[in-house]
Motif scaffolding. Structure first.
Motif, mmCIF file in Angstrom:
data_model
loop_
_atom_site.group_PDB
_atom_site.id
_atom_site.type_symbol
_atom_site.label_atom_id
_atom_site.label_comp_id
_atom_site.label_asym_id
_atom_site.label_seq_id
_atom_site.Cartn_x
_atom_site.Cartn_y
_atom_site.Cartn_z
ATOM 1 N N GLY A 84 6.522 -0.227 16.231
ATOM 2 C CA GLY A 84 5.182 0.174 16.634
ATOM 3 C C GLY A 84 4.185 0.263 15.507
ATOM 4 O O GLY A 84 3.176 0.976 15.621
ATOM 5 N N HIS A 85 4.407 -0.466 14.424
ATOM 6 C CA HIS A 85 3.447 -0.488 13.326
ATOM 7 C C HIS A 85 2.610 -1.766 13.382
ATOM 8 O O HIS A 85 3.138 -2.848 13.673
ATOM 9 C CB HIS A 85 4.170 -0.419 11.979
ATOM 10 C CG HIS A 85 4.921 0.853 11.755
ATOM 11 N ND1 HIS A 85 4.313 2.008 11.323
ATOM 12 C CD2 HIS A 85 6.239 1.152 11.932
ATOM 13 C CE1 HIS A 85 5.219 2.978 11.225
ATOM 14 N NE2 HIS A 85 6.396 2.481 11.590
ATOM 15 N N THR A 86 1.319 -1.629 13.127
ATOM 16 C CA THR A 86 0.477 -2.806 12.947
ATOM 17 C C THR A 86 0.630 -3.235 11.497
ATOM 18 O O THR A 86 0.145 -2.577 10.579
ATOM 19 C CB THR A 86 -0.993 -2.491 13.251
ATOM 20 O OG1 THR A 86 -1.099 -1.991 14.587
ATOM 21 C CG2 THR A 86 -1.853 -3.740 13.105
ATOM 22 N N VAL A 87 1.325 -4.339 11.300
ATOM 23 C CA VAL A 87 1.742 -4.741 9.961
ATOM 24 C C VAL A 87 0.814 -5.797 9.390
ATOM 25 O O VAL A 87 0.545 -6.827 10.025
ATOM 26 C CB VAL A 87 3.193 -5.269 9.975
ATOM 27 C CG1 VAL A 87 3.585 -5.783 8.595
ATOM 28 C CG2 VAL A 87 4.151 -4.171 10.420
ATOM 29 N N TYR A 88 0.331 -5.534 8.180
ATOM 30 C CA TYR A 88 -0.403 -6.504 7.371
ATOM 31 C C TYR A 88 0.461 -6.807 6.149
ATOM 32 O O TYR A 88 1.118 -5.911 5.605
ATOM 33 C CB TYR A 88 -1.747 -5.953 6.905
ATOM 34 C CG TYR A 88 -2.740 -5.682 8.005
ATOM 35 C CD1 TYR A 88 -3.792 -6.566 8.243
ATOM 36 C CD2 TYR A 88 -2.654 -4.529 8.792
ATOM 37 C CE1 TYR A 88 -4.726 -6.309 9.236
ATOM 38 C CE2 TYR A 88 -3.574 -4.271 9.794
ATOM 39 C CZ TYR A 88 -4.607 -5.165 10.012
ATOM 40 O OH TYR A 88 -5.529 -4.915 11.003
ATOM 41 N N LEU A 89 0.439 -8.049 5.699
ATOM 42 C CA LEU A 89 1.284 -8.437 4.571
ATOM 43 C C LEU A 89 0.535 -9.363 3.625
ATOM 44 O O LEU A 89 -0.171 -10.276 4.073
ATOM 45 C CB LEU A 89 2.567 -9.111 5.076
ATOM 46 C CG LEU A 89 3.580 -9.546 4.024
ATOM 47 C CD1 LEU A 89 5.007 -9.313 4.518
ATOM 48 C CD2 LEU A 89 3.390 -11.026 3.675
ATOM 49 N N VAL A 90 0.702 -9.131 2.338
ATOM 50 C CA VAL A 90 0.108 -9.969 1.300
ATOM 51 C C VAL A 90 1.025 -11.166 1.047
ATOM 52 O O VAL A 90 2.201 -10.994 0.713
ATOM 53 C CB VAL A 90 -0.090 -9.173 -0.001
ATOM 54 C CG1 VAL A 90 -0.422 -10.107 -1.167
ATOM 55 C CG2 VAL A 90 -1.185 -8.132 0.173
ATOM 56 N N SER A 91 0.500 -12.365 1.227
ATOM 57 C CA SER A 91 1.205 -13.591 0.878
ATOM 58 C C SER A 91 0.556 -14.143 -0.387
ATOM 59 O O SER A 91 -0.545 -14.704 -0.345
ATOM 60 C CB SER A 91 1.114 -14.620 2.017
ATOM 61 O OG SER A 91 1.646 -15.869 1.614
ATOM 62 N N TRP A 92 1.232 -13.961 -1.528
ATOM 63 C CA TRP A 92 0.651 -14.341 -2.809
ATOM 64 C C TRP A 92 0.532 -15.854 -2.938
ATOM 65 O O TRP A 92 1.391 -16.606 -2.467
ATOM 66 C CB TRP A 92 1.503 -13.820 -3.969
ATOM 67 C CG TRP A 92 1.569 -12.326 -4.072
ATOM 68 C CD1 TRP A 92 2.641 -11.532 -3.764
ATOM 69 C CD2 TRP A 92 0.539 -11.443 -4.527
ATOM 70 N NE1 TRP A 92 2.346 -10.210 -3.993
ATOM 71 C CE2 TRP A 92 1.054 -10.127 -4.461
ATOM 72 C CE3 TRP A 92 -0.769 -11.630 -4.978
ATOM 73 C CZ2 TRP A 92 0.316 -9.008 -4.833
ATOM 74 C CZ3 TRP A 92 -1.510 -10.512 -5.350
ATOM 75 C CH2 TRP A 92 -0.977 -9.225 -5.282
#
Length: 572
Positions: A252-260
């Protein structure tokens, strides 16, 4: 080809210890040994061995060597417990069994010799590492003439195995690395890095991915994940069943991720400050803007955790506290104990890097890959030499090893700053010991509860070093820090989904300062540590709200589907 050599990063040190005239003396029988060449090598390296200690080692070796020879003459097959020599071919052929046993005896003697060296701790560690590299390389399993398994395969296939092995070796030499898996079996975005989402922001350093919710309601505070920039993010999103990203979305987390970005020549002047300001801090502000939340759950893995912590300390110096919680997985903040990686860092090697790429240039990803392979040479180098080249076997598909081969470059100025100020001089853990992005850095100013994870068998970030972060974060409020220790190593310990029901983890809720005291009072639990982490995140992620209907916002519209373009760029 330097990148093809598992010892390339050792440079001068391996050269000192891989002198055939010196080492080959110890491959002879006990009666022929001459200590002078080896002792000269040790003196040049800054070490010495007490004469009485050397004499004891020689006498023990001579006794064991004589017994081994007597057993061979009597047709007594030696016991071989080393996994490199456990097949029937080694045991069924007396000469091969004797060759393996003699090698193991010599290996034990050489390591005992290295461990008996009188030198500074750093020099001694380098000597031991270099000796181990030489020992691993000289295994009779690594050569066709002394590997009975490879010889049997050669006869069985009527030479086809050797022809195929040579073909595979030449192909690997063209690539500049040893193939560890069938790379044609994987395609980023098709069968690895497949969690559904959209790229909602990009600059020269990274793309920001927002993942599609899998639940009707989500926690109010979104999660921002910062992976290491020294390899691709999809170690956190391999397959659906072992994806850290998908697990968080399912929770239930809204996930954002850094793609380097995988740096090329256009990024050869990018600095550590750029990674903090244009990277982590920009990612934090973008997620806040899209979500409308003032605080986020934040996550950093390995170097990503070092970047995240530095960014949060910079923001704290500016009076900003955007983290509702901080998760640090196998992360170094105090670099006083860097394990075996310490052999690659000294003033001479750092200065050399600074002179070549400190102002402008790139560190090739294959150099880093060679370094990490050298840390586990038997598993990541010689095992594949034996299978791929001597036996002509094609490596099977394995998602983790495909990711491991997908290396990334690093900007030279950024890498050199990182080497000097953390690994060499260990300034990050000193309050106000560094200036980053125009601010003095004090990790103690980060105002957030922290979950810290270490892997018990981690050879890159020793778990005791990960534990040391508990003394740097939330000083005076140790109850805000949670430390969990998992079984296995740097990657396998982290990527351990609950459904697999594998391994174990340790917890200790008492507030103790020393890692040994913590472990002495810890309780072991079967299975994955992820549920413990999930409980921590839930506690600090805010109430449940309706899941967002679409990715991004008016100001940050979706650019393309996950995993995005940046992750698909391979290092040359």
């Amino acid at each position: 080809m330097q990148s093809f050599d598992p010892q390339s990063m050792m440079n001068e040190w391996v050269g000192k210890f891989y002198q055939p005239d010196a080492w080959q003396e110890w491959m002879k029988s006990a009666q022929q040994m001459n200590a002078a060449p080896l002792l000269e090598v040790l003196r040049e390296a800054g070490g010495s061995i007490a004469p009485e200690a050397l004499l004891t080692l020689q006498q023990d070796y001579a006794r064991e060597a004589a017994q081994l020879w007597q057993d061979f003459v009597a047709s007594k097959i030696p016991a071989l417990s080393d996994r490199r020599f456990t097949s029937g071919a080694w045991k069924d052929q007396p000469v091969s069994a004797y060759s393996a046993a003699a090698y193991l005896l010599n290996a034990r003697f050489l390591m005992a010799l290295a461990e008996a060296v009188d030198a500074s701790p750093k020099v001694r560690q380098k000597i031991i590492f270099a000796v181990q590299q030489m020992i691993d390389a000289m295994s009779p399993a690594n050569f066709l003439a002394t590997n009975p398994d490879a010889q049997a395969k050669l006869i069985e296939t009527k030479g086809e195995s050797l022809a195929k092995g040579i073909t595979q070796m030449l192909a690997d030499m063209q690539k500049g690395r040893i193939s560890q898996t069938d790379e044609s079996a994987f395609h980023v975005g098709q069968n690895v890095a497949t969690t559904e989402g959209s790229v909602v922001f990009e600059n020269r350093l990274f793309q920001l991915i927002q993942y599609k919710p899998l639940t009707e309601t989500v926690h109010q505070r979104p999660m921002l994940m910062i992976p290491p920039c020294i390899n691709k993010f999809y170690i956190l999103d391999l397959q659906p069943e072992n994806s850290v990203v998908r697990y968080l979305v399912e929770q239930g987390h809204t996930v954002y991720l850094v793609s380097w970005a995988n740096p090329d020549q256009t990024m050869d002047q990018v600095t550590w400050d750029d990674y903090i300001e244009e990277g982590a801090i920009t990612a934090i502000s973008t997620v806040k803007a899209i979500s409308g939340q003032k605080q986020l759950s934040t996550f950093g893995f390995c170097v990503g955790g070092t970047i995240l912590s530095t960014a949060l300390a910079v923001l704290a110096a500016r009076g900003e506290h955007p983290a509702a919680s901080v998760t640090l997985l196998t992360t170094l903040l105090d670099f006083s104990n860097t394990g075996v990686l310490d052999v690659f860092v000294d003033e001479m090697q750092v200065t050399l890097r600074e002179k070549t790429i400190g102002k402008k240039g790139l560190l090739p990803g294959r150099d880093l890959a060679s370094t990490f392979s050298a840390l586990r040479a038997n598993d990541l180098v010689w095992n594949y030499v034996q299978a791929n080249y001597l036996k002509g076997e094609a490596p099977p598909p394995f998602d983790l090893l495909y990711w491991n081969s997908d290396s990334t470059n690093l900007p030279g100025p950024m890498f050199c700053w990182y080497l000097r100020n953390t690994y060499l001089e260990n300034k990050l853990c000193i309050p106000n010991g560094l200036s980053v992005c125009g601010e003095t850095v004090d990790l103690g100013l980060i105002d957030a509860p922290v979950f810290i994870y270490g892997s018990r068998e981690d050879h890159i970030v020793p778990w005791q070093a990960a534990f040391a972060s508990t003394a740097l974060l939330n000083p005076g409020k140790p109850e805000r820090n949670v430390f969990v220790l998992g079984a296995s190593g740097h990657i396998a310990g982290v990527v351990n989904p609950p459904a697999k029901k594998k391994r174990s983890y340790w917890v200790n809720h008492d507030q103790v300062r020393k890692s040994d005291d913590w472990f002495a009072g810890a309780s072991e639990h079967a299975g994955s540590w992820w549920p413990v982490w999930a409980d921590f995140l839930t506690e600090h992620a805010g109430k449940k709200v309706k899941a967002p209907a679409s990715a991004g916002s008016k100001d940050f519209p979706a650019i393309e589907q996950a995993p995005g373009r940046y992750v698909k760029v391979r290092a040359a």
